[in-house]
Scaffold this active site. Structure first.
Site, mmCIF file in Angstrom:
data_model
loop_
_atom_site.group_PDB
_atom_site.id
_atom_site.type_symbol
_atom_site.label_atom_id
_atom_site.label_comp_id
_atom_site.label_asym_id
_atom_site.label_seq_id
_atom_site.Cartn_x
_atom_site.Cartn_y
_atom_site.Cartn_z
ATOM 1 N N ARG A 23 -75.869 75.521 36.209
ATOM 2 C CA ARG A 23 -77.121 75.526 35.994
ATOM 3 C C ARG A 23 -77.805 75.230 37.314
ATOM 4 N NH1 ARG A 23 -76.703 77.261 31.598
ATOM 5 N NH2 ARG A 23 -77.055 76.765 29.532
ATOM 6 N N GLU A 45 -85.564 79.213 37.395
ATOM 7 C CA GLU A 45 -85.250 80.490 36.961
ATOM 8 C C GLU A 45 -86.156 80.985 35.877
ATOM 9 O OE1 GLU A 45 -80.862 80.209 35.692
ATOM 10 O OE2 GLU A 45 -81.783 80.395 33.686
ATOM 11 N N HIS A 94 -78.225 85.004 35.761
ATOM 12 C CA HIS A 94 -77.746 84.369 34.470
ATOM 13 C C HIS A 94 -77.154 85.527 33.681
ATOM 14 C CE1 HIS A 94 -78.548 80.299 32.534
ATOM 15 N NE2 HIS A 94 -77.215 80.992 31.882
#
Ligand code: NAI
Length: 331
Positions: free
Chosen positions: A233, A262, A294
């Protein structure tokens, strides 16, 4: 049973519709991310399905509960974007996909290491431009290097297995040492020791204890020139600190599949816009930084498993069946 999918992409629609052929559920896919501004799109749903950057905070929980929506199904493993206490106090059940394909993420971490190290992304472009020079492409052997792994849960364990297979020495830090990993040769150490590795890969969840785990102090403890990989993360890394670490050379190279801010960028095409986030622009300007958006989870096997588990979770919540599995049912 109507499920509204927030932040949905064409591939979500494809994989979920494929497994809902019998039509047990009415699946509605919307592109908008969930927030207080968009939650009313769920008004007539029985359940909502959310992804990593959807915001399920106290206000959203209160709204959902008032509309009689009592199921929030995460189609991912991490749940740092959900206020579990607020869900509990509003009578909302929250489920997730605890493990779909740890190998998908672990293999992506390896891809990032190999790309950063052997610069295949640059070589590909060079050769297409008829530039066959090797200058600037020098890498190092992974074999014999020390890899520091922070977090040896499902993904961390898959990653340790791969790195042992590559002939690396694997050091790990976790709150609990894993016996299976120790038997394979992984050696657990306090974090300060693990930070001295040649390559560090982060595989722990984002929570109040781990937020900005990589900061000015921990960067100073790392080996000069370290390669740092983050597929977990974005909030695990203090972006300002990592930029300073890259500028000073303390961080030799960085690859991240996740980014602190993000939610404003990832999973969308911004190629025709002006990006206002100066930190990601600075990060993208370093030649020794590699960013993916991601995508570590994004394999056909993982997508299939995500869909199976998510729909099963919802079925079990409807039947109030087998809800003792804390890994899948968070509230
Ligand atoms: P997991 O729950 O199986 O393992 C997490 C491990 O981290 C556990 O062993 C836990 O003890 C450890 N841990 C917790 N707090 C820690 C701390 N303070 N220091 C060191 N270790 C700590 O989770 P899993 O499935 O391995 O996933 C890890 C993370 O990867 C998820 O939380 C998620 O954020 C991220 N992820 C990223 C994906 C991507 O596409 N980039 C896809 C799936 C997960």
């Amino acid at each position: 049973m109507k499920i509204i999918f927030f932040s949905s992409q064409p591939y979500d629609k494809l994989f979920f519709n494929l497994q809902n052929e019998a039509g047990q559920f009415e699946l509605v896919f919307i592109e908008a991310a969930l927030s207080m501004q968009t939650v009313s799109l769920a008004d007539h749903a029985d359940a909502i399905c959310v992804f990593v950057n959807d915001i399920v905070n106290a206000d959203v929980c209160k709204y959902l509960s008032a509309k009689g929506i009592k199921i929030v199904a995460l189609r991912c493993a991490g749940f740092n974007n959900v206020d579990l206490e607020a869900a509990r106090s509003n009578g909302i059940r929250v489920c997730r996909v605890p493990a779909y394909s740890p190998e998908a993420v672990a293999e992506h971490a390896l891809a990032l290491i190999l790309t950063l190290n052997r610069k295949t992304h640059k070589a590909y472009n060079r050769v297409r431009e008829q530039n066959f020079s090797l200058n600037g492409l020098l890498g190092f052997n992974l074999h014999g290097k020390t890899i520091g792994v922070i977090g040896t849960g499902n993904i961390g364990k898959a990653f340790c297995r791969i790195m042992i297979g590559m002939g690396c020495t694997v050091l790990a830090f976790d709150l609990v040492a894993n016996k299976e990993m120790e038997a394979l040769g992984v050696v657990y150490h306090p974090m300060i020791e693990v930070l001295k590795s040649d390559i560090i890969s982060i595989h722990c969840p984002l929570n109040e204890q781990t937020r900005h785990l990589v900061n000015n102090d921990t960067i100073a403890m790392m080996k000069k020139g370290v390669m740092l990989i983050n597929t977990s993360r974005g909030g695990l890394i203090d972006t300002t600190a990592i930029i300073n670490g890259l500028k000073s050379g303390q961080i030799g190279s960085l690859s991240m599949d996740v980014y602190e801010q993000e939610e404003h960028l990832f999973f969308a095409d911004h190629s025709a816009e002006v990006i206002l986030d100066d930190e990601i622009q600075r990060l993208m300007s370093f030649s020794n930084v590699l960013i993916t958006a991601h995508q570590a989870f994004f394999t056909a096997e993982a997508m299939t498993q995500i869909v199976t588990t998510t729909l099963n979770n919802v079925r079990q919540l409807i039947k109030k069946d087998n809800l003792g599995d804390r890994a899948a049912f968070l509230v």
